[in-house]
Design a protein around this motif. Sequence first.
Motif, PDB file in Angstrom:
ATOM      1  N   SER A 126     -65.441   9.237 -46.337  1.00 48.80           N
ATOM      2  CA  SER A 126     -66.035   8.123 -47.079  1.00 48.80           C
ATOM      3  C   SER A 126     -65.020   7.000 -47.281  1.00 48.80           C
ATOM      4  N   LEU A 127     -63.787   7.381 -47.585  1.00 47.06           N
ATOM      5  CA  LEU A 127     -62.744   6.381 -47.762  1.00 47.06           C
ATOM      6  C   LEU A 127     -62.470   5.647 -46.444  1.00 47.06           C
ATOM      7  N   GLN A 128     -62.421   6.411 -45.355  1.00 52.29           N
ATOM      8  CA  GLN A 128     -62.200   5.801 -44.040  1.00 52.29           C
ATOM      9  C   GLN A 128     -63.341   4.840 -43.707  1.00 52.29           C
ATOM     10  N   ALA A 129     -64.571   5.233 -43.982  1.00 48.32           N
ATOM     11  CA  ALA A 129     -65.724   4.380 -43.693  1.00 48.32           C
ATOM     12  C   ALA A 129     -65.737   3.143 -44.594  1.00 48.32           C
ATOM     13  N   SER A 130     -65.330   3.315 -45.857  1.00 45.29           N
ATOM     14  CA  SER A 130     -65.343   2.174 -46.772  1.00 45.29           C
ATOM     15  C   SER A 130     -64.308   1.126 -46.383  1.00 45.29           C
ATOM     16  N   TYR A 131     -63.237   1.530 -45.722  1.00 50.39           N
ATOM     17  CA  TYR A 131     -62.267   0.555 -45.235  1.00 50.39           C
ATOM     18  C   TYR A 131     -62.625   0.051 -43.839  1.00 50.39           C
ATOM     19  N   ALA A 132     -63.228   0.890 -43.031  1.00 47.90           N
ATOM     20  CA  ALA A 132     -63.537   0.498 -41.652  1.00 47.90           C
ATOM     21  C   ALA A 132     -64.624  -0.579 -41.618  1.00 47.90           C
ATOM     22  N   ALA A 133     -65.640  -0.449 -42.446  1.00 46.96           N
ATOM     23  CA  ALA A 133     -66.753  -1.401 -42.406  1.00 46.96           C
ATOM     24  C   ALA A 133     -66.299  -2.836 -42.696  1.00 46.96           C
ATOM     25  N   PRO A 134     -65.562  -3.094 -43.773  1.00 45.20           N
ATOM     26  CA  PRO A 134     -65.131  -4.485 -44.002  1.00 45.20           C
ATOM     27  C   PRO A 134     -64.173  -4.997 -42.927  1.00 45.20           C
ATOM     28  N   LEU A 135     -63.314  -4.120 -42.416  1.00 43.92           N
ATOM     29  CA  LEU A 135     -62.399  -4.557 -41.358  1.00 43.92           C
ATOM     30  C   LEU A 135     -63.167  -4.931 -40.097  1.00 43.92           C
ATOM     31  N   ILE A 136     -64.185  -4.151 -39.777  1.00 48.14           N
ATOM     32  CA  ILE A 136     -65.010  -4.465 -38.607  1.00 48.14           C
ATOM     33  C   ILE A 136     -65.763  -5.774 -38.833  1.00 48.14           C
ATOM     34  N   LEU A 137     -66.299  -5.975 -40.040  1.00 47.48           N
ATOM     35  CA  LEU A 137     -66.996  -7.228 -40.340  1.00 47.48           C
ATOM     36  C   LEU A 137     -66.048  -8.425 -40.266  1.00 47.48           C
ATOM     37  N   LEU A 138     -64.825  -8.257 -40.765  1.00 48.25           N
ATOM     38  CA  LEU A 138     -63.849  -9.336 -40.682  1.00 48.25           C
ATOM     39  C   LEU A 138     -63.535  -9.662 -39.230  1.00 48.25           C
ATOM     40  N   ALA A 139     -63.367  -8.640 -38.415  1.00 45.74           N
ATOM     41  CA  ALA A 139     -63.100  -8.861 -36.994  1.00 45.74           C
ATOM     42  C   ALA A 139     -64.290  -9.557 -36.322  1.00 45.74           C
ATOM     43  N   GLN A 140     -65.501  -9.160 -36.689  1.00 43.29           N
ATOM     44  CA  GLN A 140     -66.685  -9.809 -36.123  1.00 43.29           C
ATOM     45  C   GLN A 140     -66.782 -11.269 -36.548  1.00 43.29           C
ATOM     46  N   ASN A 141     -66.459 -11.555 -37.804  1.00 41.75           N
ATOM     47  CA  ASN A 141     -66.485 -12.939 -38.278  1.00 41.75           C
ATOM     48  C   ASN A 141     -65.465 -13.792 -37.531  1.00 41.75           C
ATOM     49  N   ARG A 142     -64.282 -13.225 -37.306  1.00 39.52           N
ATOM     50  CA  ARG A 142     -63.264 -13.969 -36.550  1.00 39.52           C
ATOM     51  C   ARG A 142     -63.740 -14.203 -35.118  1.00 39.52           C
ATOM     52  N   GLN A 143     -64.380 -13.199 -34.529  1.00 38.54           N
ATOM     53  CA  GLN A 143     -64.895 -13.365 -33.166  1.00 38.54           C
ATOM     54  C   GLN A 143     -66.011 -14.408 -33.143  1.00 38.54           C
ATOM     55  N   ASP A 144     -66.868 -14.405 -34.163  1.00 36.43           N
ATOM     56  CA  ASP A 144     -67.922 -15.424 -34.255  1.00 36.43           C
ATOM     57  C   ASP A 144     -67.312 -16.823 -34.346  1.00 36.43           C
ATOM     58  N   ASP A 145     -66.239 -16.959 -35.128  1.00 31.19           N
ATOM     59  CA  ASP A 145     -65.575 -18.261 -35.233  1.00 31.19           C
ATOM     60  C   ASP A 145     -65.011 -18.690 -33.885  1.00 31.19           C
ATOM     61  N   ARG A 146     -64.384 -17.756 -33.172  1.00 26.02           N
ATOM     62  CA  ARG A 146     -63.850 -18.088 -31.846  1.00 26.02           C
ATOM     63  C   ARG A 146     -64.981 -18.450 -30.892  1.00 26.02           C
ATOM     64  N   ASP A 147     -66.073 -17.698 -30.945  1.00 28.89           N
ATOM     65  CA  ASP A 147     -67.222 -17.998 -30.081  1.00 28.89           C
ATOM     66  C   ASP A 147     -67.813 -19.366 -30.404  1.00 28.89           C
ATOM     67  N   ARG A 148     -67.883 -19.692 -31.692  1.00 25.70           N
ATOM     68  CA  ARG A 148     -68.422 -20.982 -32.100  1.00 25.70           C
ATOM     69  C   ARG A 148     -67.563 -22.119 -31.548  1.00 25.70           C
ATOM     70  N   VAL A 149     -66.244 -21.964 -31.629  1.00 26.48           N
ATOM     71  CA  VAL A 149     -65.345 -22.995 -31.100  1.00 26.48           C
ATOM     72  C   VAL A 149     -65.499 -23.091 -29.585  1.00 26.48           C
ATOM     73  N   THR A 150     -65.587 -21.945 -28.926  1.00 24.99           N
ATOM     74  CA  THR A 150     -65.742 -21.930 -27.471  1.00 24.99           C
ATOM     75  C   THR A 150     -67.058 -22.590 -27.067  1.00 24.99           C
ATOM     76  N   HIS A 151     -68.130 -22.266 -27.775  1.00 24.30           N
ATOM     77  CA  HIS A 151     -69.435 -22.867 -27.463  1.00 24.30           C
ATOM     78  C   HIS A 151     -69.411 -24.383 -27.689  1.00 24.30           C
ATOM     79  N   GLU A 152     -68.736 -24.811 -28.747  1.00 24.77           N
ATOM     80  CA  GLU A 152     -68.631 -26.239 -29.021  1.00 24.77           C
ATOM     81  C   GLU A 152     -67.849 -26.939 -27.912  1.00 24.77           C
ATOM     82  N   GLN A 153     -66.759 -26.321 -27.462  1.00 26.25           N
ATOM     83  CA  GLN A 153     -65.989 -26.906 -26.364  1.00 26.25           C
ATOM     84  C   GLN A 153     -66.807 -26.918 -25.078  1.00 26.25           C
TER      85      GLN A 153
END
Length: 188
Positions: free
Chosen positions: A99-126
């Motif tokens: 449970s502890l591993q999952a509680s830390y993994a989920a936010p880290l995965i979401l943070l990584a996805q948000n960063r990837q979304d930001d990179r994708d947004r910049v790439t799409h804009e370019q």
Amino acid sequence: MAAEDRDRVKSGPSGASGIVRPPRSRLDQPKAPRRRLLPEYDPEAFGRFSERIARFLGTGRFIVWMTLTIILWVVWNIVAPEDLRFDEYPFIFLTLALSLQASYAAPLILLAQNRQDDRDRVTHEQDRKQNERSIADTEYLTREIASLRMGLGEVATRDWIRSELEALVKDMEERRIISSAESDEADR
């Protein structure tokens, strides 16, 4: 009265209530940094760290290691002697660890996805801007080609000049024939 004003200015500005205010800080100088309660961190470094963890959590290697760890945990706590077992049958400690591993993994995965979304947004804009430039260049070249074609319609081509010269030669031959015929008639 002038002496009272000078004394008031020396003692510092005061409001209508007579409270003396501290002198104003200068606007052309930066303020001293405030002490913060929370430690400071580099969000970019933390983001890269979370992406590495998320990338590892999404691999088969992580699944294999996690599966082996759980199997060893369960087997050890079932087969080992009573005094060496650290998590009895309901495996509450294992559940807590997962449970502890999952509680830390989920936010880290979401943070990584948000960063990837930001990179994708910049790439799409370019990409969008590049596409707009390409479309503008293509339209410009199309207009230029159309104007060249229109201009070529007014330019004398080799075939046109050849046909005009042939027409002139025929015309001159006809004139020569006619003029020689007239001169022959005039001689008679």
